[in-house]
Design a protein around this motif. Structure first.
Motif, mmCIF file in Angstrom:
data_model
loop_
_atom_site.group_PDB
_atom_site.id
_atom_site.type_symbol
_atom_site.label_atom_id
_atom_site.label_comp_id
_atom_site.label_asym_id
_atom_site.label_seq_id
_atom_site.Cartn_x
_atom_site.Cartn_y
_atom_site.Cartn_z
ATOM 1 N N VAL A 127 7.317 8.421 -45.527
ATOM 2 C CA VAL A 127 8.699 7.985 -45.764
ATOM 3 C C VAL A 127 9.389 7.920 -44.399
ATOM 4 O O VAL A 127 9.446 8.934 -43.684
ATOM 5 N N HIS A 128 9.883 6.734 -44.052
ATOM 6 C CA HIS A 128 10.525 6.563 -42.746
ATOM 7 C C HIS A 128 12.022 6.836 -42.915
ATOM 8 O O HIS A 128 12.777 5.953 -43.297
ATOM 9 N N ALA A 129 12.418 8.055 -42.645
ATOM 10 C CA ALA A 129 13.814 8.448 -42.861
ATOM 11 C C ALA A 129 14.729 7.906 -41.773
ATOM 12 O O ALA A 129 15.886 7.582 -42.027
ATOM 13 N N MET A 155 24.829 3.529 -42.357
ATOM 14 C CA MET A 155 23.363 3.582 -42.252
ATOM 15 C C MET A 155 22.731 2.984 -43.491
ATOM 16 O O MET A 155 23.192 3.201 -44.621
ATOM 17 N N VAL A 156 21.650 2.248 -43.274
ATOM 18 C CA VAL A 156 20.872 1.687 -44.385
ATOM 19 C C VAL A 156 19.398 1.804 -44.020
ATOM 20 O O VAL A 156 19.011 1.409 -42.908
ATOM 21 N N ASP A 157 18.620 2.382 -44.910
ATOM 22 C CA ASP A 157 17.163 2.493 -44.718
ATOM 23 C C ASP A 157 16.764 3.081 -43.361
ATOM 24 O O ASP A 157 15.845 2.598 -42.695
ATOM 25 N N GLY A 158 17.488 4.114 -42.950
ATOM 26 C CA GLY A 158 17.112 4.806 -41.718
ATOM 27 C C GLY A 158 17.574 4.101 -40.447
ATOM 28 O O GLY A 158 17.199 4.520 -39.349
ATOM 29 N N ARG A 159 18.331 3.050 -40.605
ATOM 30 C CA ARG A 159 18.822 2.327 -39.411
ATOM 31 C C ARG A 159 20.352 2.315 -39.427
ATOM 32 O O ARG A 159 20.959 2.388 -40.492
ATOM 33 N N ARG A 204 18.287 8.227 -28.655
ATOM 34 C CA ARG A 204 17.611 7.039 -28.148
ATOM 35 C C ARG A 204 16.259 6.877 -28.847
ATOM 36 O O ARG A 204 15.406 7.761 -28.783
ATOM 37 N N GLY A 205 16.113 5.740 -29.515
ATOM 38 C CA GLY A 205 14.835 5.410 -30.186
ATOM 39 C C GLY A 205 14.406 6.460 -31.186
ATOM 40 O O GLY A 205 13.217 6.755 -31.332
ATOM 41 N N LEU A 206 15.381 7.018 -31.879
ATOM 42 C CA LEU A 206 15.103 8.174 -32.757
ATOM 43 C C LEU A 206 14.456 7.741 -34.079
ATOM 44 O O LEU A 206 15.005 6.909 -34.807
ATOM 45 N N SER A 207 13.278 8.273 -34.340
ATOM 46 C CA SER A 207 12.586 7.975 -35.600
ATOM 47 C C SER A 207 12.117 9.276 -36.228
ATOM 48 O O SER A 207 11.786 10.240 -35.517
ATOM 49 N N LYS A 208 12.118 9.282 -37.548
ATOM 50 C CA LYS A 208 11.589 10.453 -38.261
ATOM 51 C C LYS A 208 10.823 9.967 -39.483
ATOM 52 O O LYS A 208 11.367 9.227 -40.319
ATOM 53 N N THR A 209 9.569 10.362 -39.544
ATOM 54 C CA THR A 209 8.736 9.975 -40.677
ATOM 55 C C THR A 209 8.263 11.236 -41.380
ATOM 56 O O THR A 209 7.762 12.158 -40.732
ATOM 57 N N PHE A 210 8.494 11.308 -42.674
ATOM 58 C CA PHE A 210 7.988 12.444 -43.467
ATOM 59 C C PHE A 210 6.711 11.990 -44.171
ATOM 60 O O PHE A 210 6.663 10.892 -44.730
ATOM 61 N N GLY A 211 5.682 12.812 -44.189
ATOM 62 C CA GLY A 211 4.425 12.473 -44.862
ATOM 63 C C GLY A 211 3.594 11.521 -44.022
ATOM 64 O O GLY A 211 3.982 11.134 -42.909
ATOM 65 N N LYS A 212 2.404 11.201 -44.581
ATOM 66 C CA LYS A 212 1.456 10.372 -43.822
ATOM 67 C C LYS A 212 0.892 9.269 -44.702
ATOM 68 O O LYS A 212 0.914 9.376 -45.936
#
Lengths: 409, 230
Positions: free
Chosen positions: B21-23, B217-221, B8-16
């Motif tokens: 990068v929004h995986a 999946m495309v661009d993390g979605r 649910r509402g899962l997001s993962k961002t690498f780096g700042k």
């Protein structure tokens, strides 16, 4: 737990041999380290023992008794009476193997060519032979026959310097009890071969003969005793000091500070060596184990991904290290045992006789197994080795599976 | 029926900052028991990141994952190890077998971690080996097996602990066509016979054709989530 170990031990053992070269290098480093510590320990102890025995057997004995002040001014005024009943009882204690009395005074020895300073020692040859190694070191001629024997036994080097020899006569001179100089001619009946310093200093004659020469009425300069066991030294010294409160009773440790220091610091030297060897080994172990962990990062990530807990990864790597260092330690112990066994007939240093003389050590050093050292030092190295290898092991256990598995190796 | 995996509402961002990068971006997903679902998409679309989140190998930047009804947030490292051990089976692209262990020992290893007794371990491992068609090869080490055989061992290892879900990341990427098809058939059969749930990240059309659910999946979605009758 036991079941876990049953699985982990074979796995750890197989993991060790994934890189035989690295494992081999680590084994060699640990084995040589353990070997050097055990061999060095055995050699140093044997050397110290030889040095001590050689020195004590020469003239020193386990201890000596003098009149108060004699050690600071060993002149004829500082002599003492022969031991009384109390002191004789103390000297006859079971801990004392033997004892004798000597007259020891400073003087000069003169030949037709040269006059040299010397210490004139009047001895009872029968008792002296049980106490000192000098009577057994006669190179030419004979030792003294009796306390009344008014012949002289000189050291080899002194004979060369005086340009005298067996059957010739020398004149001994020393201050007598009247404060005048006594001089008397003595036949050279024997030449002894000891270390150069002893040969240059001591001239031996019969104790009664020396007392007559110096005008003494039975006085002596020292009582020398040897003990059955070194362990009894402190108690025996205390017993003798109680029996002769007016006399100066000293152990060999007080009479020869260099030898006492050598004896005391021998363990320190060995521990310093242990520290150096261990530091070198630790660098090797950490280096190779870090490399091993680094190469297997992906695998540790997999194990963590499969559900292996960090502490179990730590245990697995620690078991590998314990096995590796343990095998190296056993190898080193075997090498040391074989080395010591192979020189059990003694290491012959006669080629370095003069150097050995300088440090007052026998020419042949006899090495012996020291069971305590064979348990203590390898055990210590094993435990410390496991301890330093915990660092790479912790690194392995703390990896994040996702990072570790992503890593290219 | 409750889903066995819920995101649910899962997001993962690498780096700042500018390098971020929004995986994964706000992914919602339910995997139902018995699903054999493929997770497809171009490289960098977030397939592996999503599998890692569901497999409790990585933590999301935001959102929540639940496996078997248990939310993963707040579970300790040790607790996550237990969860992976008991509920999740993994099959990786590069097989990831332990090279010093035989096929049987690799499979038994997971059971040993679970504390299963020696004889039961042995029986279950042999059964799993038979199931993946490697009977007679149980004593071979990975180095003496083909890629396809190694991947079968990896599947057997993933299944032997009877997990809630098997996560497979590009399981056929290193296999030739024949072995790839055999592996797909194997997973399909295991799904049919035991109801094992598979979530497979893949580029492989052959795998997609055999799945009953296709998630794109495309661009993390999640761009598309469709069920098929395969």
């Amino acid at each position: 737990m036991i079941d876990g170990l049953n699985t982990m031990l074979p796995l750890a053992w197989r993991n060790l041999w994934r890189n035989p070269r690295r494992t081999g290098i680590t084994l060699i480093v640990v084995a040589i380290g353990v070997w050097s510590i055990l061999f060095f320990n055995a050699f140093m102890i044997a050397w110290a023992k030889s040095s001590k025995e050689t020195t004590l057997q020469l003239l020193l004995g386990s201890g000596q008794i003098h009149a108060e002040g004699y050690m600071d001014d060993p002149s004829i005024e500082k002599l003492m009476d022969p031991p009384d009943l109390d002191l004789t009882s103390a000297l006859d204690l079971p801990a004392v193997a033997d004892w004798t009395t000597r007259v020891v005074v400073p003087g000069v020895v003169q030949s037709e060519y040269k006059t040299l300073p010397a210490t004139i020692v009047g001895v009872d040859p029968t008792a002296e032979a049980r106490i000192s190694s000098i009577p057994g070191k006669i190179a030419e001629g004979r030792y003294l026959n009796s306390s009344d024997d008014d012949s002289a036994v000189l050291g080899l080097h002194m004979v060369e310097r005086l340009k005298t020899g067996l059957g010739r006569r020398v004149i001994l001179m020393s201050q007598n009890t009247a404060g005048a100089m006594s001089e008397q001619s003595f036949d050279v009946v024997g030449i002894y071969d000891a270390d150069k310093a002893t040969e240059d200093l001591y001239v031996f004659t019969g104790r009664a003969a020396s007392q007559a020469f110096l005008g003494l009425e039975g006085e002596i300069a020292q009582i020398v005793f040897v003990l059955q066991e070194e362990m009894a030294l402190e108690d025996t010294i205390a017993a003798m000091a109680d029996a002769a409160p007016d006399l100066d009773v000293r152990s060999w440790r007080d009479l020869n500070l260099f030898l006492a220091s050598m004896d005391s610091y021998m363990r320190v030297f060995i521990h310093v060596w242990l520290g150096i060897v261990f530091a070198l080994m630790a660098i090797g172990i950490i280096n190779t184990q870090l490399m091993a962990v680094f190469e297997r990062t992906q695998e540790f990530g997999l194990l963590r991904a499969l559900g292996m807990k960090p502490r179990r990864v730590l245990l697995m790597v620690t078991i590998e290290n314990a096995l590796l260092i343990g095998v190296g330690v056993l190898l080193g112990m075997a090498m040391a045992a074989v080395t010591i066994w192979s020189v059990s007939d003694g290491i012959d240093f006669s080629a370095f006789a003069r150097a050995m003389e300088m440090v007052q050590t026998g020419e042949i050093i006899y090495l012996d197994y020291e069971p305590d050292a064979f348990i203590l030092f390898p055990g210590l190295i094993w435990l410390l080795g496991i301890l330093v290898a915990l660092w790479p092991a912790r690194r392995a256990s703390n990896c994040r599976p996702v990072d570790a598995m992503r890593r290219e190796t | 029926m409750d889903p066995i995996v819920t995101c649910r509402g899962l997001s993962k961002t690498f780096g700042k900052g500018e390098l971020a990068v929004h995986a994964l971006r706000d992914v919602d997903l339910d995997i139902m028991p018995g699903d054999i679902a493929t997770l497809a998409g171009p490289s960098g679309s977030g397939k592996t990141t999503l599998l890692n989140m569901i497999g409790a190998l990585d933590e999301p930047t935001s959102g929540e994952v639940s496996v078997g009804g248990q939310p993963l947030s707040g579970i300790s490292r040790s607790g996550l190890s237990d969860l992976r051990l008991s509920k999740i089976g993994f099959v990786f692209q590069s097989y990831n077998l332990i090279p010093v262990l035989s096929a049987r020992e690799n499979i038994e290893f997971v059971l040993q971690l679970q504390g299963v007794s020696g004889s039961e371990r042995h029986d279950r491992a042999m059964e799993a080996i038979k199931e993946v068609g490697l009977a007679g090869m149980e004593d071979r080490r990975p180095g003496k097996m083909s890629g396809g055989q190694q991947q079968r061992v990896a599947v057997a290892r993933a299944l032997v602990s009877r997990p809630t879900i098997v996560l497979a990341d590009e399981p056929t990427a290193n296999l030739d066509s024949k072995n790839a098809l055999e592996l797909v058939d194997l997973m399909r059969n295991l799904n049919r016979e035991h109801g094992t749930t598979f979530l497979i990240g893949t580029h492989d059309v052959r795998v997609m054709e055999h799945s009953m659910r296709h998630i794109e999946m495309v661009d993390g979605r999640i761009d598309n989530d469709a069920r098929s009758s395969a």
